[in-house]
Design a protein around this motif. Structure first.
Motif, short mmCIF file in Angstrom:
data_model
loop_
_atom_site.label_atom_id
_atom_site.label_comp_id
_atom_site.label_asym_id
_atom_site.label_seq_id
_atom_site.Cartn_x
_atom_site.Cartn_y
_atom_site.Cartn_z
N SER A 44 0.95 -1.35 -0.20
CA SER A 44 0.07 -0.03 -0.03
C SER A 44 0.90 1.37 0.16
O SER A 44 0.26 2.42 -0.13
N ARG A 45 2.14 1.26 0.01
CA ARG A 45 3.10 2.36 0.03
C ARG A 45 3.74 2.53 -1.05
O ARG A 45 4.14 1.17 -1.82
N GLY A 46 4.39 3.59 -1.53
CA GLY A 46 5.09 3.69 -2.71
C GLY A 46 6.53 3.00 -2.39
O GLY A 46 7.15 2.88 -1.34
N ARG A 47 7.04 2.72 -3.56
CA ARG A 47 8.56 1.90 -3.26
C ARG A 47 9.29 2.81 -4.24
O ARG A 47 9.13 2.61 -5.38
N ALA A 48 10.64 2.99 -3.78
CA ALA A 48 11.53 4.05 -4.53
C ALA A 48 12.25 2.86 -5.40
O ALA A 48 12.32 1.57 -5.08
N PRO A 49 12.92 3.21 -6.56
CA PRO A 49 13.74 2.28 -7.29
C PRO A 49 15.02 2.08 -6.61
O PRO A 49 15.64 2.48 -5.78
N ALA A 50 15.33 0.65 -6.66
CA ALA A 50 16.37 -0.07 -5.89
C ALA A 50 17.38 -0.61 -6.92
O ALA A 50 17.03 -1.12 -8.04
N TYR A 51 18.40 -0.48 -6.87
CA TYR A 51 19.78 -0.87 -7.65
C TYR A 51 20.36 -1.86 -6.79
O TYR A 51 20.65 -1.90 -5.68
N SER A 52 21.16 -2.93 -7.47
CA SER A 52 21.79 -4.01 -6.89
C SER A 52 23.29 -4.05 -7.69
O SER A 52 23.32 -3.87 -9.06
#
Length: 251
Positions: A44-52
């Motif tokens: 239900s919450r926004g998720r920022a882009p993640a990098y690995s």
């Protein structure tokens, strides 16, 4: 027993933390999903882009060049072999055969009569080929013209025709009427066929009534003297976290 009961120093108060006995549902057993990170994030919450940072994966072997793995011979440049031109000694090749063009005496114009000049069509007789066996075309004898006499003429009207059949044994003057069937040879037709059908009844076997076929204990299977006494009881619904009521306090 005194009128004022002593219940101790404990008094009802709000618990510091949630207690499972206070909830009929699982309550605080389930935790909310986290809002930090990529895995198991709160939907239900926004998720920022993640990098690995991953490792280098193996690609196709045919797409890789061997690099400086080749041992090139000395004197080889980017434009080819370096050095002066070199010659080799080979055997002498054979001469090509001369082209034998026919002369004027090799032609015979007199034989080109039907090819060079207009001529009438000519037919030849030759043997039958092997493919003609599969062509089963009917010959003239296979066809038959319709007859011109009788009642079956196609294009003409025919007069009435009469025929003389054989003598029949039924209905003739010499028929033996003694061989005709009698009254007993006929089957009596049921009256329900041509009249209103009467009610019919049938006798069937007796069907058992539906019931419970399980084995139940009889009066001798019970022992009333071994049971406990039955009677009404009075009680209250209480919690496991309540302190017991102390009525008499010993001196």
């Amino acid at each position: 027993m005194s009128a004022n009961a002593w219940v101790g120093s404990w008094r009802p108060h709000r618990p510091r933390g949630p207690i499972a006995a206070l909830y009929s549902s699982p309550g605080p057993k389930y935790g909310l999903p986290t809002n930090v990170g990529y895995r198991l994030h709160d939907p239900s919450r926004g998720r920022a882009p993640a990098y690995s940072f991953g490792v280098r994966v193996g690609g196709r072997l045919e797409d890789r060049s061997p690099g400086p793995a080749y041992l090139l011979p000395p004197g080889t440049t980017a434009k080819g072999k370096d050095g002066t031109p070199a010659f080799s000694i080979y055997g002498r090749p054979r001469d090509l055969p001369p082209i034998r063009t026919p002369g004027p005496g090799c032609y015979s114009p007199e034989r080109a009569g039907r090819v060079a000049f207009p001529s009438a069509p000519a037919c030849s007789l030759r043997s039958r080929t092997r493919h003609s066996a599969s062509h089963q075309t009917p010959g003239p004898a296979a066809y038959r013209l319709p007859p011109m006499l009788g009642p079956r003429v196609v294009s003409k009207s025919s007069a009435p025709n009469y025929s003389i059949p054989g003598r029949s044994n039924v209905g003739a003057f010499y028929e033996d009427l003694c061989k005709t069937p009698g009254p007993c040879s006929y089957r009596v037709v049921d009256a329900d066929v041509y009249k209103r059908r009467a009610p019919q009844y049938s006798m069937l076997a007796r069907n058992p009534l539906p019931g419970d076929t399980t084995i139940k204990p009889g009066p001798g299977a019970y022992s009333p003297e071994q049971g406990r006494q039955q009677g009404p009881t009075f009680g209250i619904r209480h919690s496991n976290y309540l302190a017991p009521l102390i009525v008499d306090v010993p001196d």
